[in-house]
Scaffold this active site. Structure first.
Site, PDB file in Angstrom:
ATOM      1  N   GLY A 228       0.825  -1.200   0.000  1.00 49.39           N
ATOM      2  CA  GLY A 228       0.000   0.000   0.000  1.00 49.39           C
ATOM      3  C   GLY A 228       0.853   1.241   0.000  1.00 49.39           C
ATOM      4  O   GLY A 228       2.025   1.221  -0.394  1.00 49.39           O
ATOM      5  N   SER A 229       0.276   2.330   0.452  1.00 53.16           N
ATOM      6  CA  SER A 229       0.962   3.617   0.408  1.00 53.16           C
ATOM      7  C   SER A 229       2.103   3.664   1.419  1.00 53.16           C
ATOM      8  O   SER A 229       2.087   2.969   2.448  1.00 53.16           O
ATOM      9  CB  SER A 229      -0.020   4.746   0.697  1.00 53.16           C
ATOM     10  OG  SER A 229      -0.420   4.731   2.057  1.00 53.16           O
ATOM     11  N   THR A 230       3.076   4.515   1.136  1.00 52.36           N
ATOM     12  CA  THR A 230       4.180   4.702   2.064  1.00 52.36           C
ATOM     13  C   THR A 230       3.684   5.293   3.380  1.00 52.36           C
ATOM     14  O   THR A 230       4.171   4.914   4.468  1.00 52.36           O
ATOM     15  CB  THR A 230       5.240   5.613   1.434  1.00 52.36           C
ATOM     16  OG1 THR A 230       5.800   4.940   0.293  1.00 52.36           O
ATOM     17  CG2 THR A 230       6.361   5.936   2.408  1.00 52.36           C
ATOM     18  N   VAL A 232       0.778   4.822   4.978  1.00 55.85           N
ATOM     19  CA  VAL A 232       0.212   3.771   5.829  1.00 55.85           C
ATOM     20  C   VAL A 232       1.276   2.725   6.153  1.00 55.85           C
ATOM     21  O   VAL A 232       1.303   2.160   7.253  1.00 55.85           O
ATOM     22  CB  VAL A 232      -1.010   3.131   5.155  1.00 55.85           C
ATOM     23  CG1 VAL A 232      -1.566   1.997   6.004  1.00 55.85           C
ATOM     24  CG2 VAL A 232      -2.096   4.181   4.910  1.00 55.85           C
ATOM     25  N   GLU A 250       5.760  -3.430   0.916  1.00 54.59           N
ATOM     26  CA  GLU A 250       5.900  -2.980  -0.484  1.00 54.59           C
ATOM     27  C   GLU A 250       5.016  -1.768  -0.630  1.00 54.59           C
ATOM     28  O   GLU A 250       3.791  -1.856  -0.588  1.00 54.59           O
ATOM     29  CB  GLU A 250       5.499  -4.101  -1.443  1.00 54.59           C
ATOM     30  CG  GLU A 250       5.943  -3.837  -2.870  1.00 54.59           C
ATOM     31  CD  GLU A 250       4.819  -3.338  -3.747  1.00 54.59           C
ATOM     32  OE1 GLU A 250       4.753  -2.107  -3.955  1.00 54.59           O
ATOM     33  OE2 GLU A 250       4.017  -4.141  -4.217  1.00 54.59           O
ATOM     34  N   CYS A 284       1.603   0.395  -8.375  1.00 53.71           N
ATOM     35  CA  CYS A 284       2.787   0.856  -7.649  1.00 53.71           C
ATOM     36  C   CYS A 284       3.989   1.031  -8.565  1.00 53.71           C
ATOM     37  O   CYS A 284       4.874   1.842  -8.297  1.00 53.71           O
ATOM     38  CB  CYS A 284       3.115  -0.103  -6.516  1.00 53.71           C
ATOM     39  SG  CYS A 284       3.284  -1.826  -7.045  1.00 53.71           S
TER      40      CYS A 284
END
Length: 482
Positions: A228-230, A232, A250, A284
Site C-alpha cells: 500500500g501507500s508509504t 500507511v 511494499e 505501484c
C-alpha cells in the site's frame, strides 16, 4: 449487488454486531457490494482460527500442500468471470481484472512449486561431536494486508508463499475491493486447504486503524506483510516493530523510465504509455517520470502525445473506453490539484488533464521542475511528467532524485551501456528496454528507500515467511570447563 460475509474458521459469517458497509461503483454510484464490518472480536476470532489450524497445516507433507495450492490455482482461473464481475468496486477495466486472475493463479502455482524447496543447511561446528544444522520452519499465523488497485494479484501474493511455507493466514481485505478479496478466500477454502487455514476480515473504513492495530498486536501473529501507500506503510512498520513482528512492506513508487539518446523511441513510447496509463496509473510500478535525453526529447514527446490521443478514458462498460475509472472522485480531485500546481508554476500541459468525476484522461506534462509537487509526489493516477537531461549521468541523477525506489526502466540500443546504468539506479527493480510495469510470480519483487523493504515472489519470499533455527545434535561426550 454482492453480499460479502467474513470468512473465519472455514465459515461464512456476519460481523458480531451485524454491521455492514457499502462499496459503490465510482462511475455510476450504484452499490456493488454490501460488506460485513468486522469488530475487534471478529479480528481476534480470525487469528484464533488461524492459530488452531496451524499445527495440522504445518505438519502436512509438502507435496500435499502443493496439491491443494495447485487445485486452488485451477479454481481461481476457472472462476475468472466472478472476479471480473466485481470490477465495479474499483471502476477498473475487465482486461485488468482478467490479467489479475491470470497472474494470481500463477502465483499460487509458483508457491506450490516451492513447497519442497524450503532448505536448511549443515554448518561445520568447532565442538567435537556436534552436528549443527540451520533449519527453516513455519512461523505460525501470518497477517496479510492487501490493497485495492491490483486486488487479485496483491491479495493472493500476501497469502500464497506464507501458505507454501506452512503458515496459516489472516487476510485483511481492502475496504475498496472487499468482494474480490473475500472471493480469494472462498476459492482457497473450496480448494480444500482446510478450515481456518485462510481467514478473511473486512472492516468499515472508519474502523481500519483499530482493526489493523488489534491484528498486529495479537501474540499469535508472527509475521506481517503489507502492500500500500508509504504513509500507511510507515504506520504498519511502526506497529510491527513495537510488537517485535517482522514486516514485509511494499509501498509507494514514482518509477522513472530513462530514454537514452540512442533509444528506439517507438519502443520507448509504447512502454511509457502502457506503464503510465494502464489501470489509470493506479499501479505501484506505474511510470510517473519520463527521464529523457535532451537530444531526443522533442521527438519522444511528440510521439507519446500522438499515442495518448488514442487512449480514451471512460466508463468501463462503454466499448469505446480504452482506459477506465479512478477508484473514486476524490482521487480525481487530488490528482487534478497536482496537475494544476505544475501548470501554474510553468509546466506545459502536452495532453490530457481533463477530469469528470472519477474519469481522468491520460495526462502528460513537460518542463516539470523540482518547484512543482508532481516532481516528487506520487500521483497514483494517469499522469506522467517529462524531465529533460543531457547525458547519461544527468539522466541517472534525475532518476535517483526521489524518495521512492520500486521499479525503473532504461531504453537504449546499447545494452551494455544500459546495464551499467541499471546497476546504479536506486530501485529494487529495473527493466532494460521494457516497461516499469512488469511482474512475474517467480521473480523477487520489492523496493528500496521509501518504497519499502523485503521481497515477495519466488525463493526470496521463503526467507520472509519462515523462521531460521539453529539445532544441534551432540554425538559422544562433550567437555565442559566446570
Amino acid at each position: 449487488m454482492l453480499d460479502v460475509p467474513l470468512l473465519i474458521g472455514g465459515r461464512s459469517c456476519p460481523s458480531r454486531d451485524e454491521r455492514t458497509f457499502e462499496r459503490r461503483n465510482p462511475v455510476t454510484g450504484e452499490v456493488v457490494s454490501r460488506v460485513a464490518a468486522a469488530t475487534l472480536e471478529d479480528a481476534d476470532a480470525a487469528v484464533a482460527a488461524a492459530q488452531a489450524a496451524f499445527p495440522a497445516w504445518a505438519a502436512l507433507a509438502p507435496n500435499e500442500r502443493r496439491t491443494r495450492l495447485l487445485k486452488a490455482a485451477e479454481q481461481m482461473q476457472a472462476r475468472a468471470g466472478e472476479f471480473i464481475a466485481a470490477a465495479g468496486e474499483t471502476g477498473a477495466m475487465a482486461n485488468w481484472y482478467g490479467f489479475n486472475v491470470h497472474l494470481a493463479s500463477n502465483m499460487l502455482r509458483e508457491a506450490a512449486s516451492l513447497t519442497t524447496q524450503i532448505h536448511g543447511e549443515v554448518i561445520p561446528s568447532d565442538v567435537p561431536g556436534s552436528f549443527a544444522m540451520a533449519l527453516r520452519q513455519p512461523c505460525g499465523v501470518v497477517l496479510g494486508i492487501a490493497p485495492w488497485n491490483a486486488p487479485v494479484i496483491l491479495a493472493t501474493r500476501a497469502i500464497a508463499m506464507p501458505l507454501a511455507c506452512g503458515n496459516t493466514v489472516v487476510l485483511k481485505a481492502s475496504e475498496l475491493s472487499p468482494a474480490v478479496h473475500r472471493l480469494i478466500g472462498q476459492v482457497l477454502q473450496d480448494a480444500g486447504l482446510g478450515d481456518g487455514v485462510v481467514n478473511v476480515i473486512s472492516n468499515a473504513p472508519a474502523d481500519a486503524a483499530a482493526i489493523v492495530e488489534r491484528l498486529i498486536a495479537n501474540p499469535a501473529v508472527r509475521r506481517v506483510n503489507f502492500t500500500g501507500s508509504t504513509k500507511v506503510g510507515r504506520i504498519v512498520g511502526e506497529l510491527s516493530a513495537r510488537h517485535l513482528k517482522p514486516a514485509l512492506l511494499e509501498l509507494g513508487g514514482k518509477a522513472p523510465l530513462l530514454v537514452l539518446d540512442d533509444a528506439d523511441l517507438d519502443a520507448a513510447v509504447e512502454a511509457a504509455a502502457f506503464g503510465a496509463y494502464f489501470n489509470q496509473g493506479q499501479i505501484c510500478m506505474s511510470t510517473e517520470r519520463l527521464v529523457v535525453d535532451s537530444k531526443v526529447a522533442d521527438a519522444f514527446v511528440a510521439k507519446l502525445a500522438a499515442k495518448i490521443a488514442t487512449l480514451r478514458a471512460g466508463n468501463p462498460a462503454d466499448s469505446a473506453s480504452v482506459l477506465g475509472s479512478l477508484v473514486d472522485t476524490s482521487a480525481g480531485e487530488r490528482i487534478k490539484a497536482l496537475v494544476d500546481d505544475a501548470v501554474g508554476k510553468g509546466a506545459k500541459l502536452v495532453a490530457g488533464g481533463q477530469v469528470e468525476g472519477s474519469i481522468m484522461q491520460a495526462t502528460l506534462l513537460d518542463n516539470v521542475t523540482p518547484a512543482m509537487r508532481l516532481y516528487a509526489e506520487e500521483s497514483f493516477g494517469p499522469v506522467a511528467v517529462v524531465l529533460r537531461g543531457s547525458g547519461d549521468e544527468e539522466l541517472l541523477r534525475l532518476a535517483n532524485d526521489s524518495e521512492f525506489g520500486l521499479s525503473s526502466a532504461i531504453f537504449s540500443r546499447d545494452t551494455t551501456r544500459a546495464l551499467a546504468l541499471a546497476q546504479r539506479v536506486e530501485s529494487g527493480i529495473c527493466h532494460i528496454n521494457g516497461p516499469t510495469v512488469h511482474d512475474e510470480a517467480q521473480m523477487p519483487f520489492g523496493g528500496v528507500k521509501a518504497s519499502g523493504y523485503g521481497s515477495f515472489g519466488g525463493k526470496s519470499a521463503i526467507e520472509q515467511f519462515t523462521q531460521l533455527r539453529w539445532v544441534t545434535l551432540q554425538n559422544g561426550p562433550r567437555h565442559y570447563p566446570i
